[in-house]
Design a protein around this motif. Structure first.
Motif, PDB file in Angstrom:
ATOM      1  N   ARG A 137       0.649   9.339  -2.818  1.00 14.97           N
ATOM      2  CA  ARG A 137      -0.691   8.966  -3.198  1.00 14.97           C
ATOM      3  C   ARG A 137      -0.634   8.866  -4.834  1.00 14.97           C
ATOM      4  N   ARG A 181      -5.916  11.454   5.048  1.00 21.62           N
ATOM      5  CA  ARG A 181      -7.457  11.597   4.538  1.00 21.62           C
ATOM      6  C   ARG A 181      -7.359  12.620   3.430  1.00 21.62           C
ATOM      7  N   GLU A 191      -6.057  11.788   0.034  1.00 22.74           N
ATOM      8  CA  GLU A 191      -6.726  10.751  -0.537  1.00 22.74           C
ATOM      9  C   GLU A 191      -6.314   9.386  -0.306  1.00 22.74           C
ATOM     10  N   PHE A 192      -5.929   9.104   1.090  1.00 22.17           N
ATOM     11  CA  PHE A 192      -5.631   7.630   1.600  1.00 22.17           C
ATOM     12  C   PHE A 192      -6.836   7.501   2.537  1.00 22.17           C
ATOM     13  N   ARG A 193      -7.256   6.141   2.633  1.00 23.76           N
ATOM     14  CA  ARG A 193      -8.174   5.719   3.440  1.00 23.76           C
ATOM     15  C   ARG A 193      -7.651   4.535   4.504  1.00 23.76           C
ATOM     16  N   GLY A 194      -8.048   4.849   5.635  1.00 21.32           N
ATOM     17  CA  GLY A 194      -7.635   3.996   6.608  1.00 21.32           C
ATOM     18  C   GLY A 194      -7.731   2.564   6.463  1.00 21.32           C
ATOM     19  N   ASP A 239      -9.322   2.710  13.463  1.00 16.73           N
ATOM     20  CA  ASP A 239      -8.836   1.721  12.764  1.00 16.73           C
ATOM     21  C   ASP A 239      -7.201   1.685  13.128  1.00 16.73           C
ATOM     22  N   TRP A 247      -2.693   2.586   5.671  1.00 18.36           N
ATOM     23  CA  TRP A 247      -3.428   3.328   4.901  1.00 18.36           C
ATOM     24  C   TRP A 247      -3.417   2.646   3.549  1.00 18.36           C
ATOM     25  N   ALA A 259      -7.225   5.940  -1.595  1.00 15.64           N
ATOM     26  CA  ALA A 259      -8.740   5.981  -1.664  1.00 15.64           C
ATOM     27  C   ALA A 259      -9.339   5.585  -3.082  1.00 15.64           C
TER      28      ALA A 259
END
Length: 457
Positions: free
Chosen positions: A315, A402, A405-408, A437, A454, A457
């Motif tokens: 990240r 998640r 701090e990743f978003r799908g 997703d 991913w 975020a």
């Protein structure tokens, strides 16, 4: 599929068959302490022929070995050996692999001395996994959607994410030795705006995990560079010596240095994770090995595994996209019986699929099943750092991503269509479903492999 011109010339390797020495069954079984439901004649063995009964027998055998009950363990091993020949149907071959792994465990941990002595004296329990040529490995990967599903879904997501970039840096963390890359190069070469420059970085991990390749990464890189050139794509190939045991720390360091150099350029950073991250140690492997020496930029804590640290480090690189593809199962339990049940109820799938397209006695079938046997042995017979097959479920990986701090991001209709077209080339039992997703490959309705994409975020 890799389209290199190369003549495969490897000899055939087989899983070494074994058999438990047959006892004078009726007398010895009655004289020994009885296990409830243990059959005392060959007729009774027939009732143990279905998968549920085989699983229960394996569980009882595992408990007997763990409690050092050699008499009971030997009784159950006799039954298993008679109902699960190595050349039987898919359930029998699956059970035979677990039986073999339990004997290896008994010999390895030494708590069940009779079985350990029997194993050491009578059996050759080694597995002859095959070292593939590039062509052989490409054909091996093409046999089922097990890997092709992830390749197809990941490539579609990557192509969408890197649109407009003139330089694409792909970090390929894959158990299949870059077999995904030629199809990605083909797709990149056909971009309307013209092909970008491609940088490909791979970790130079030790080649002790199946499927194994019979050439060095430097040789593989040379083939990939030539292949890309034939598609009018400039490819730079680099191997970074790194190991999964420390969470690819050296690779992360190198990527961080490059990120500082190229942060202001139009270079896309793609992290492609294909069935490799589950080899990074996780929480149930305790204590954390060499945690204090890992050069990540945050402090490890008692509840922070190398997987968590690795994802947080990714990240920090602010990648353009991260694609994570892996098997949808949970083989992380420290309890042997829990692990055995999970593995048995997942690894029936590759055995079942093989019967639909590979005849008995074929080289590819023997290579394929040897690799599954390797996985079974690692899950059942080994502990600690030696137990590297620590597959986690999709839900657990989603939570990890998640937390880092990743978003799908979802897969578009074009990606779904390409996956469905690919599945049409295989047996009717394969299917596809969308879960929020994510995409999930299924066999007869059971989850097999998941694909997720991913963004930071």
């Amino acid at each position: 599929m890799m389209q290199f011109t190369e003549t495969p010339s490897r000899p055939l390797h087989q899983i070494t068959p074994f058999s438990i020495p047959t006892m004078n069954t009726t007398n010895q079984v009655h004289q020994a302490r009885q296990w409830p439901g243990f059959p005392t004649s060959s007729k009774g063995l027939a009732s143990f022929g279905d998968a549920n009964c085989m699983e229960q027998l394996l569980v009882h055998c595992a408990n007997a070995i763990e409690s050092n009950d050699a008499t009971l363990a030997q009784q159950i091993l006799w039954v298993l050996n008679n109902i699960a020949p190595p050349d039987g149907d898919s359930n029998q071959r699956l059970t035979c692999a677990f039986l073999r792994a339990l004997i290896v465990r008994a010999a390895k941990i030494g708590t069940c001395k009779m079985l350990a002595a029997m194993a050491n004296a009578r059996f050759n329990l080694s597995i002859d996994t095959h070292s593939f040529s590039v062509i052989e490995l490409a054909n091996y990967v093409d046999l089922t959607p097990w890997h092709r599903f992830g390749f197809t879904a990941a490539n579609a997501a990557i192509l969408e994410a890197v649109e407009g970039y003139s330089v694409i840096h792909i970090v390929d963390l894959s158990s299949t030795h870059c077999m995904q890359i030629p199809t990605l190069i083909d797709a990149i070469a056909n971009r309307l705006e013209g092909p970008p420059m491609v940088k490909l970085t791979v970790p130079g991990v030790s080649k002790d995990l199946p499927p194994m390749l019979d050439l060095t990464y430097e040789m593989l890189g040379s083939k990939l560079v030539n292949f890309a050139r034939s598609r009018n794509v400039v490819l730079e190939f680099r191997v970074v010596p790194s190991t999964r045991a420390d969470g690819f720390a050296s690779l992360i360091d190198q990527l961080r240095l490059q990120h500082l150099v190229y942060a202001e350029t139009s270079e896309a950073l793609v992290i492609n994770c294909h069935m490799m991250l589950h080899y990074i140690p996780e929480e149930t492997l305790s204590p954390l090995p060499n945690a204090n020496s890992i050069p990540y930029t945050f402090e490890p804590s008692s509840n922070q595994s190398l997987r968590t640290m690795f994802l947080k480090a990714l990240r920090g690189l602010n990648p353009t996209i991260v694609v994570l593809v892996d098997e949808d199962a949970d083989l992380t339990s420290n309890n042997l019986v829990c692990r055995l049940r999970s593995a048995f109820n997942y690894l029936w799938i590759p055995y079942d699929t093989i019967d639909t397209f590979l005849p008995k006695g074929s080289k590819q079938r023997q290579w394929y099943e040897a690799d599954i046997c390797w996985k079974v042995e690692n899950v059942i017979a080994h502990e600690g750092l030696q137990r590297v097959e620590r597959v986690e479920s999709k839900s657990r990986w989603v939570q990890r991503m998640r937390n880092a701090e990743f978003r799908g991001v979802g897969f578009g209709e074009e990606a779904v269509s390409e996956v469905r077209t690919m599945l049409d080339e295989h047996a009717a039992g394969w299917g596809l479903k969308k879960e929020e997703d994510d995409l999930v490959l299924t066999w007869k309705g059971h989850n097999v492999v998941f694909a997720t994409a991913w963004l930071p975020a």
